[in-house]
Design an enzyme around this catalytic site. Structure first.
Site, PDB file in Angstrom:
ATOM      1  N   CYS A 188      12.306  29.841  58.973  1.00  0.00           N
ATOM      2  CA  CYS A 188      12.186  29.320  57.599  1.00  0.00           C
ATOM      3  C   CYS A 188      13.541  28.908  57.041  1.00  0.00           C
ATOM      4  CB  CYS A 188      11.645  30.399  56.669  1.00  0.00           C
ATOM      5  SG  CYS A 188      10.141  31.158  57.171  1.00  0.00           S
TER       6      CYS A 188
HETATM    7  N1  LIG Z   1       8.567  28.111  56.684  1.00  0.00           N
HETATM    8  C1  LIG Z   1       8.358  29.217  56.004  1.00  0.00           C
HETATM    9  N2  LIG Z   1       7.591  30.185  56.490  1.00  0.00           N
HETATM   10  N3  LIG Z   1       8.914  29.340  54.753  1.00  0.00           N
HETATM   11  C2  LIG Z   1       8.835  30.546  53.942  1.00  0.00           C
HETATM   12  C3  LIG Z   1       9.094  30.213  52.491  1.00  0.00           C
HETATM   13  C4  LIG Z   1       9.102  31.456  51.579  1.00  0.00           C
HETATM   14  C5  LIG Z   1       9.128  31.057  50.101  1.00  0.00           C
HETATM   15  N4  LIG Z   1       9.351  32.226  49.255  1.00  0.00           N
HETATM   16  C6  LIG Z   1       7.802  30.374  49.707  1.00  0.00           C
HETATM   17  O1  LIG Z   1       6.905  31.049  49.272  1.00  0.00           O
HETATM   18  O2  LIG Z   1       7.680  29.154  49.859  1.00  0.00           O
END
Ligand SMILES: NC(=[NH2+])NCCC[C@H](N)C(=O)O
Length: 405
Positions: free
Chosen positions: A396
């Site tokens: 991420c």
């Molecule tokens: N590619 C990923 N898994 N990104 C995670 C993003 C976390 C972020 N807090 C959201 O809710 O968007």
């Protein structure tokens, strides 16, 4: 080096985009956590130290690390016109619409002469007490408490995986699911449209002004001709339809099929990369929650239209078919129900592969990490206690810009 070139999830990573967490995390408060998509408030100095170690691991393994804030600072330094256009657009996208406040805030941001300082300030959010408002102008503005946020922070910016996704020699410049994260895509818009290294070099397979939401965590490059895109909390089928129509029609794209993978619509599995990521030529980490039969749609071009074929099969069979060889799925925490739910919540399936069989992982997922080593993977652990509070892992927090073929 080309501007953007990514045709797989595992080929040697040569260049990657990160954002070092900044003061935007200091503007997180308990009552904004849900809206700003965080589960707790990271301790910034430790989060920065953890992130610096992440960057160090990448550099130690031959990866060039570039920072979003640096590219954006270089972009607004190209000309005063680009800088002015950015500030004005940023203010409107921060939901500031009265002419009076647009002027007050333009003057405030334009007074920040250092380009990187300006970029970081746009990321941090803005408190009323930071802006001088002459008292005779308006009682309304001054009656409210003097230390309220008038512009939200963008705390998710260190998850550079999501605002755009590198596919082949182009990107999907994404329309994000949430208001808070959709604001983040302004930086990529300016970099790809105006930065000297990217202007005119990068095909756009999707645009932030398109109607339907798609996020980079759902986009996985299976190989040069096959893209997997999750149907998830963050990416809707309509967006995949739109992407397919556009990417198949563009002669500069080599994508011949999109596999739309239908995953549970919930926060723990918000993106496809929270439930499976490729870690070697024939190995994937996977959340046991998607171990059984999956609903996948193969999308291919049919003349000027697209053809959608439903496939219901186990993930390993689907991947073996399109990769052309058997694959091994390594369940998060070895499939132990409680450990896998704990470790998937802390992104135990969200690994960043920097070369076939070489992965960066969160140290806190020790059960999964041990199993990965037993499976022959080179596991590079990074500290994660504070960064993981944002609900994202090493994949991420990174957007590959260039991988070897
Ligand atoms: N590619 C990923 N898994 N990104 C995670 C993003 C976390 C972020 N807090 C959201 O809710 O968007």
């Amino acid at each position: 080096m080309v501007a953007i070139h990514v045709t797989s999830e595992i080929k040697p990573l040569k260049k990657v985009l990160l954002h070092r967490p900044g003061k935007e995390l200091l503007n997180l408060t308990p009552d904004t956590l849900e809206r700003l998509l965080f589960d707790d408030i990271p301790f910034l100095p430790v989060a920065q130290k953890e992130h610096d170690r992440f960057a160090e691991i990448l550099k130690e393994n031959g990866v060039e690390v570039v920072y979003l804030e640096d590219l954006m600072a270089e972009t607004i330094s190209v000309s005063p016109e680009i800088r002015e256009k950015f500030i004005k657009q940023y203010i409107v996208e921060a939901n500031i619409h009265t002419e009076r406040w647009k002027k007050i805030l333009f003057d405030y941001f334009d007074s920040i002469k250092d380009p990187k300082e300006l970029v970081l300030k746009t990321m941090e959010g803005l408190n009323l007490k930071e802006v001088h408002v002459s008292p005779e102008n308006s009682l309304v503005d001054l009656v409210s408490e003097s230390d309220k946020l008038i512009i939200d922070p963008m705390p998710n910016l260190y998850f550079t995986r999501d605002p755009f996704a590198s596919v082949g020699d182009g990107v999907t410049l994404n329309k994000m699911y949430s208001i808070t994260r959709n604001r983040e895509t302004i930086y990529a818009e300016y970099i790809f449209n105006f930065h000297p290294e990217y202007k005119g070099q990068v095909e756009k397979w999707y645009d932030r002004y398109d109607e339907f939401h798609i996020e980079g965590g759902d986009v996985l490059n299976i190989n040069e001709t096959t893209l997997a895109v999750g149907i998830s909390q963050r990416t809707c089928p309509e967006a995949i339809d739109g992407l397919a129509h556009r990417i198949f029609k563009n002669p500069k794209s080599k994508i011949e099929r999109i596999l739309a993978v239908n995953i549970p619509n919930n926060r723990a599995m918000m993106h496809l990369d929270t439930v499976f990521t490729q870690i070697d030529t024939d190995k994937f980490t996977v959340h046991p929650g998607i171990y059984g039969e999956l609903q996948v749609f193969e999308v291919t071009p049919k003349g000027d239209d697209i053809l959608v074929k439903e496939i219901n099969d186990k993930l390993e069979n689907i991947l073996a078919k399109y990769l052309g060889h058997p694959v091994t799925l390594i369940p998060c925490a070895g499939g132990d129900r409680i450990a896998s739910e704990r470790e998937q919540w802390n992104d135990g399936s969200n690994t960043l592969c920097i070369a076939p069989g070489v992965i960066v992982v969160y140290d806190r997922n020790d059960v999964t990490n041990k199993i990965l080593r037993e499976q022959g993977l080179t596991v590079l652990e990074m500290p994660s206690a504070e960064l993981s509070r944002g609900r994202g892992g090493p994949r991420c927090m990174s957007m590959p810009l260039v991988r070897e073929d």
